[in-house]
Design an enzyme around this catalytic site. Structure first.
Site: not given
Lengths: 279, 465
Positions: A13, A18
């Protein structure tokens, strides 16, 4: 691209961390004698920012392609050397609310493959840092043949993060059904600090049939290092947080898990949340 | 005797030559006077878009089209800059035409990219004072009826006054949608017939339409559609303007029998039936004087008698032509390929063909693929086929003589004789077309067979099976 190049893709998400995981993982791997290329697959072009001293990469593949065209020489003008000699590429893409970013990502990755960037730079580990969810075919490109067969879900114990991870599993399951070799290799629990987050994520992983490859605690050092224009690995190498990234890198290097996941209904995710968060 | 409906259940592909939404939009807009068009499309779509035009017809008007011709970078980053330049240029370069409307149409890729075409329209409109109308018209959204529907609705919305006192007139909608390649001459004959029966025509959407004439669009009591397809946006906006929909289930006037049925029904509702009958008598007299003692006409009807035919084309055109062949010629239209975008067109075609099933066995293929249609022709052992220029090679490849009377592709429009197919008088033109066809039926089959790769392919398939 040689078969000895290991290619992984990080999906998850938006705002689940990330890129933070990717850059710290890249430094950790580079320091374990791997030659790393990090490819940002987002029009925001901010994936490699903290490998480049906190600066947005001046050239990206798609912008360069539009302005000057891309060929086997020009492609190397947009791949920059960052921290510890890590190679950094940004796919680029359209300005917000314009164009088709998915198509752009697919094309940029095609260029990297077509001009054998990994082979020519002696790369043996590629990290694809992919924008948010798999919203269209273009963003699924890193999962397709010739790219990363090894997908890591970056997630935490919040509902929408779990929901997004589950959706990515749906995409992988569909691709696997049609013969693609892409598999989920594990979940990176990039913890948000919710109650019983490790246990919750363990159970979520069990439901999907996917293991947890690392639990990265929330740390102030992340924003402190970013404020200094770098990664935790670079700015605070002796910190416990840096150890977590090193452990994650080692776990990924040793990881042989390749799973076709078993995505679940939203009600199952809600069930886990109720169990651990007493919703 | 029966009508056998063949649908395409279980097939997901469609290998038909079907113009998409933007082609229909270009066709419709191309018949609006002082129009220019900016097509926002890659070059492939531009080629198709610019070849479905309304100007290569007798009485057509020239409508300039300029295409953005986008490439990969515009797909990725957006193409509004190129579009803006294109729109400005198409207006500027055609100042001699005094453009009143500039159309922006998207094709598939540009529609998916989602460029803000309305913003470009507003900007250029502000700069030039020309009405710029932007419509999203990707081919994947539908066929050419949908494109025409969007253009017509936009014209009404933009130019028609809302509060107009009604009279007993009608608007004619969609001359280009009949499916006849000779649509402009057909329309002129239809208009002439209607006026002769005291049917008052208010405006026409679209045939050499001037946007200023559209001001009084809402004055008409009803819209008479020259297509059986549903045009939802036009119908919705017309409903709001208090106008009734007419003609969706009315046969088109191709051939004598159809013309009589069509004419009397429409005259009964909007005009004078006695005047319509008088005109029918006059036209029949005209026909008789032209054919009286014409030895070749006798031969022609003899040639056509009992011949088995296949028809492929738009639903309203094919159903009317099939009835013409059966009732006027005593020929046997046994394979009918109906191209229809909406259920309304399919239902209307079925209803108008139903009467034939009392005396004839025939197959109706709904939106067939080329091979399905070809195999149906072969199975039915037809002598001839009537289609569109683009499917001619299918028939000839099957060793079947063909004439293209339908279709809107520019190659369908090599027809310079200003005479209709429609109406009783149009029968002379149909007879000419069919007599060329019968001539070819006599001499071509062996020749076609010797040349036919398709025939050889099918024979080999059969042998291997």
């Amino acid at each position: 691209m040689g078969s000895d190049v290991r290619q992984i893709a990080l999906y998850g998400k938006g705002s689940c961390g990330k890129s933070t995981v990717a850059v710290n993982l890249a430094v950790a791997l580079q320091r374990m004698n791997r030659k790393v290329l990090q490819v940002g697959c987002s029009p925001k072009v901010d994936s490699t920012c903290f490998l480049l001293g906190g600066k947005i990469q001046s050239d990206n593949i798609l912008e360069f392609y539009r302005e000057k065209g891309i060929d086997e020489k020009k492609i190397f003008e947009v791949i920059k050397e960052g921290t510890d000699g890590i190679w950094c590429a940004e796919a680029g893409g359209p300005a917000p609310a314009e164009g088709c970013a998915g198509r752009g990502t697919a094309l940029a990755l095609d260029f990297i493959k077509k001009y054998d960037v990994a082979g020519k730079l002696g790369i043996d580990f590629i990290i694809y840092d992919v924008i948010a969810d798999v919203v269209c075919g273009g963003f699924a490109q890193p999962m397709r043949e010739g790219y990363a067969k090894e997908i890591y879900l970056v997630a935490n114990g919040e509902l929408m993060s779990l929901y997004s991870a589950n959706n990515i599993c749906l995409a992988v399951q569909e691709l696997a059904k049609s013969g693609a070799e892409v598999r989920i290799a594990g979940i990176i629990n990039n913890m948000r600090g919710v109650v019983k987050e490790k246990e919750l994520m363990q159970e979520f992983g069990r439901l999907l049939g996917v293991g947890i490859v690392g639990n990265i605690p929330r740390s102030e050092l992340v924003s402190q290092s970013e404020a200094k224009g770098g990664t935790v690995m670079e700015k605070f190498p002796d910190s416990p947080q840096a150890s977590e990234y090193r452990n994650l890198a080692k776990a990924i290097l040793d990881n042989t898990e390749r799973t076709i996941p078993t995505p679940v209904e939203l009600s199952s995710i809600m069930g886990i949340l109720r169990k651990y968060q007493a919703l | 005797m029966s009508m056998n409906i063949v649908t395409r259940e279980g097939k997901s592909y469609e290998d038909m030559w079907e113009p998409g939404c933007f082609a229909g939009a270009i066709l419709a807009a191309g018949t609006v006077e002082n129009s220019v068009i900016a097509l926002h499309a890659p070059s492939g779509c531009s080629i198709w878009g610019t070849h479905y035009r309304a100007d290569p017809i007798t009485t057509g008007i020239y409508t300039p089209i300029l295409s953005t011709g986008i490439h990969e970078p515009e797909v990725i980053h957006g193409g509004t800059k190129k579009l803006g330049e294109t729109v400005r240029d198409v207006i500027k370069r055609n100042k001699w035409l005094h453009p009143k409307v500039c159309w922006i149409f998207t094709a598939d890729a540009t529609s998916m990219v989602g460029d803000d075409i309305d913003a470009v329209a507003r900007e250029v409109e502000g700069e030039t004072g020309v009405d710029v109308i932007a419509l999203d018209t990707p081919a994947f959204s539908g066929g050419y009826n949908l494109g025409a529907n969007l253009v017509y609705a936009a014209l009404i919305d933009r130019f028609a006054d809302k509060d107009v006192k009604k009279d007993n007139s009608i608007n004619i909608i969609g001359p280009v949608l009949s499916g006849s390649r000779n649509w402009s001459q057909d329309f002129l004959e239809i208009r002439d017939l209607l006026e002769a029966a005291d049917v008052k025509i208010n405006t026409v959407l679209t045939y050499r339409t001037n946007v200023e004439d559209l001001k009084d669009f809402a004055k008409a009591k009803a819209n008479y559609y020259l297509t059986s397809e549903s045009l939802p946006n036009v119908e919705q906006i017309s409903d709001k303007l208090g106008m009734e929909t007419f003609g969706k289930d009315l046969i088109l006037p191709f051939g004598i029998t159809n013309t009589e049925e069509w004419y009397l029904k429409i005259a009964e509702k909007f005009g004078d039936v006695e005047k319509a009958k008088k005109r029918l008598r006059e036209d029949m007299h005209f026909l008789k004087t032209k054919l009286n003692q014409d030895y070749n006409a006798t031969w022609h009807f003899h040639d056509m008698f009992g011949k088995r035919g296949a028809l492929l084309g738009r639903a309203p055109f094919v159903s009317s032509l099939a009835r013409c062949l059966f009732y006027d010629y005593n020929a046997r239209p046994v394979v009918l390929g109906i191209l229809a975008e909406t259920q309304q067109a399919i239902d209307s075609a079925k209803a108008s063909l139903d009467e034939m099933s009392e005396n004839l066995d025939f197959d109706v293929l709904i939106n067939p693929s080329y091979f399905e249609f070809g195999l149906a022709m072969e199975k039915a052992k037809v002598h001839f086929s009537v289609g569109q220029s683009v499917d001619r090679w299918l028939s000839e490849g099957m060793d079947i003589s063909n004439t293209p009377l339908g279709g809107l592709y520019f190659q369908s429009h090599f027809n310079f004789v200003p005479w209709p197919y429609a109406g009783v008088r149009g029968m002379l033109n149909l007879m000419t077309e069919f007599s060329y066809l019968m001539d070819r039926v006599k001499i071509e089959p062996g020749y076609l067979k010797a040349q036919s790769y398709l025939r050889a392919f099918l024979d080999r398939e059969k042998k291997e099976a």
